[in-house]
Enzyme design. Structure first.
Site, short mmCIF file in Angstrom:
data_model
loop_
_atom_site.label_atom_id
_atom_site.label_comp_id
_atom_site.label_asym_id
_atom_site.label_seq_id
_atom_site.Cartn_x
_atom_site.Cartn_y
_atom_site.Cartn_z
N ASN A 389 -12.21 3.67 -2.30
CA ASN A 389 -11.95 4.83 -3.39
C ASN A 389 -11.04 4.36 -5.17
O ASN A 389 -11.87 4.70 -5.32
CB ASN A 389 -11.08 6.30 -2.63
CG ASN A 389 -10.97 7.09 -3.03
OD1 ASN A 389 -11.42 7.06 -4.06
ND2 ASN A 389 -11.15 8.75 -2.35
N ASP A 390 -9.79 3.58 -3.87
CA ASP A 390 -8.85 4.03 -5.25
C ASP A 390 -9.54 2.67 -6.15
O ASP A 390 -9.30 2.65 -7.31
CB ASP A 390 -7.70 3.68 -5.12
CG ASP A 390 -6.33 4.49 -4.41
OD1 ASP A 390 -7.26 5.11 -4.99
OD2 ASP A 390 -5.97 3.97 -3.30
N VAL A 391 -10.27 1.71 -5.46
CA VAL A 391 -10.27 0.41 -6.70
C VAL A 391 -11.32 0.43 -6.95
O VAL A 391 -12.36 -0.33 -7.51
CB VAL A 391 -10.59 -0.76 -5.24
CG1 VAL A 391 -9.28 -0.83 -4.38
CG2 VAL A 391 -11.52 -0.53 -4.08
#
Length: 463
Positions: A389-391
């Site tokens: 998600n964040d990456v």
């Protein structure tokens, strides 16, 4: 033979094993051997120290050895791969706490003696206590965030930096007072309390996406606290082991800071990962998503000439690495070029995805780090995001107010098509929503990663 010679020779061998172990840990192919070497060195150092100091009977040493081995083996067997960051955080905290306890015990013993406390020893006591207590409380907060018992979003409070500076100055004042000759338990108690508070306040404002850097830094702190404790009790092997852990932790932290585009100074003083204002960027991206069926996703994958898989925490939770490799093998048999993109902190810990894919016998040659793979996304037909998600969040690149702004990401949005395998639209560990999910080129296949990959493989076989 003189026992001192045996002890010092054993320490020398243990130190050499530590250094060779660290050297072998630098490569995935030799990491297991390096870990075994370093563990052997630690066992040798502990046993020789206990025998040398004659503080325990052989029976007690053996009992401790057996109990510790059973507990360690059970923890290694039962703790899931997804919980490894939490376990590392706890170990760091225990290391710092042990160093702080050594400082307390030795200070109390010296205080009860006839001689005055030497300034050098007093300084070592203060450093061991300060760093150890900060490591303990900071690691417990990091554990809480990783376990999601504490908010993973950055926790900010009024006058954050002035308050931290005031606490730090107070800590310096008490430390100088004690080193200057005021050998009083009350002063030591004050240093302990303030250090514990400082550890909490330094880690709380840091967002979940940056927690791998924090864990690495706390690992370094635990080594430095151990080295200081070595000076307190005059143990050369503890000084060497602590210095090696501290140095390797700092090197890893520095590498991760570069990979995450963070400043080491900001990490040390807990002032990063907060963006410029919107610290709880949840659900702000909005838009319409395009939900895919297994059939649609299989058709796009089955006829693609190039595919990049992006594994993440969701893959680890689902333990879907074998299903991922099976799907990749099928696509490769159909003529697709397969690669894996590994973000430096994918899975909440450096190397997490490498270990996971190694379990499924994915060749190291197909694993590409961020710098290698990012130019390839624009030349790739399909990017498959499995539980990340964040990456892969473009906000880190495009939205200055995002808590992850400035963090290098995998540019999956530059591929012709993006297939995202997720359980839900829940924001990532940082608490930031992901605009990637609402782009026209993105399809979302909801469900458990293992089930989704298994279904995709069956559909691809049927094409």
């Amino acid at each position: 033979m003189n026992w001192d010679i045996v002890t010092n020779l054993s320490y020398l061998i243990a130190s050499a094993l530590f250094i060779f172990g660290l050297k072998l840990l630098s490569s995935p192919k030799t990491a297991r051997r390096g870990n075994a070497l370093a563990a052997t060195g630690m066992l040798l150092a502990v046993v020789v120290t206990l025998l040398d100091q004659q503080i325990l009977s052989f029976g007690t040493i053996l009992m401790g050895f057996v109990i510790g081995s059973i507990v360690g083996a059970a923890v290694a067997h039962w703790v899931k791969m997804t919980a490894m960051p939490q376990m590392v955080a706890v170990f760091n905290g225990f290391g710092g706490g042990a160093s702080a306890l050594i400082a307390w015990v030795e200070f109390s013993r010296l205080l009860a003696g006839p001689a005055e406390l030497p300034a050098f020893i007093a300084l070592a006591v203060v450093l061991s206590l300060l760093i150890g207590a900060v490591t303990l409380s900071g690691s417990l907060v990091a554990f809480g965030k990783l376990q999601e018992w504490v908010s993973t979003a950055p926790v900010r409070y009024p006058l954050q930096h002035p308050l931290n500076l005031l606490i730090f100055l107070g800590l310096l004042a008490f430390s100088a007072y004690l080193v200057g000759g005021a050998a009083e338990l009350e002063i030591l108690l004050a240093i302990t309390g303030i250090s514990l508070l400082l550890g909490v306040l330094l880690v709380l404002p840091i967002g979940g996406a940056d927690m791998p850097i924090v864990v690495s830094l706390l690992n370094s702190y635990s080594g430095l606290a151990g080295a200081a404790a070595g000076f307190v009790i005059g143990s050369n092997i503890l000084i060497i082991a602590g210095a090696l852990v501290g140095a390797s932790g700092i090197i890893l932290t520095s590498i991760m800071c570069r990979a995450m585009n963070r400043s080491l100074v900001n990490v040390v003083f807990g002032g990063f990962g907060t963006g410029s204002g919107n610290s709880t960027d949840t659900g702000s991206a909005g838009g319409t998503i395009r939900e895919a069926t297994v059939d649609e996703a299989a058709i796009i994958l089955g006829y693609a000439r190039s595919v990049i898989f992006v594994p993440g925490y969701g893959l680890a939770v689902s333990q879907a690495q074998h299903q991922l490799r099976e799907l990749a093998d099928l696509l490769e048999q159909r003529g697709a070029k397969i690669r894996y993109a590994i973000h430096p902190v994918a899975g909440r810990m450096p190397g997490h995805m490498n270990v996971l894919l190694a379990e499924a016998n994915v060749s190291y040659d197909k694993l590409n780090d961020l710098e290698e793979i990012n130019p390839e996304f624009s030349r790739t037909e399909v990017a498959v995001v499995v539980g990340s998600n964040d990456v892969v969040n473009p906000s880190a690149r495009d939205v200055p107010d995002s808590p992850i702004y400035g963090m290098p990401i995998l540019n999956v949005d530059e591929a012709d098509h993006v297939l995202v395998l997720k359980r839900s639209l829940k924001p990532g560990f940082s608490g930031a929503d992901n605009p990637l999910f609402y782009k026209d080129k993105t399809m979302l296949l909801f469900g458990d990663a293992q089930d989704s990959l298994k279904n995709l493989a069956q559909e691809v076989k049927a094409l």
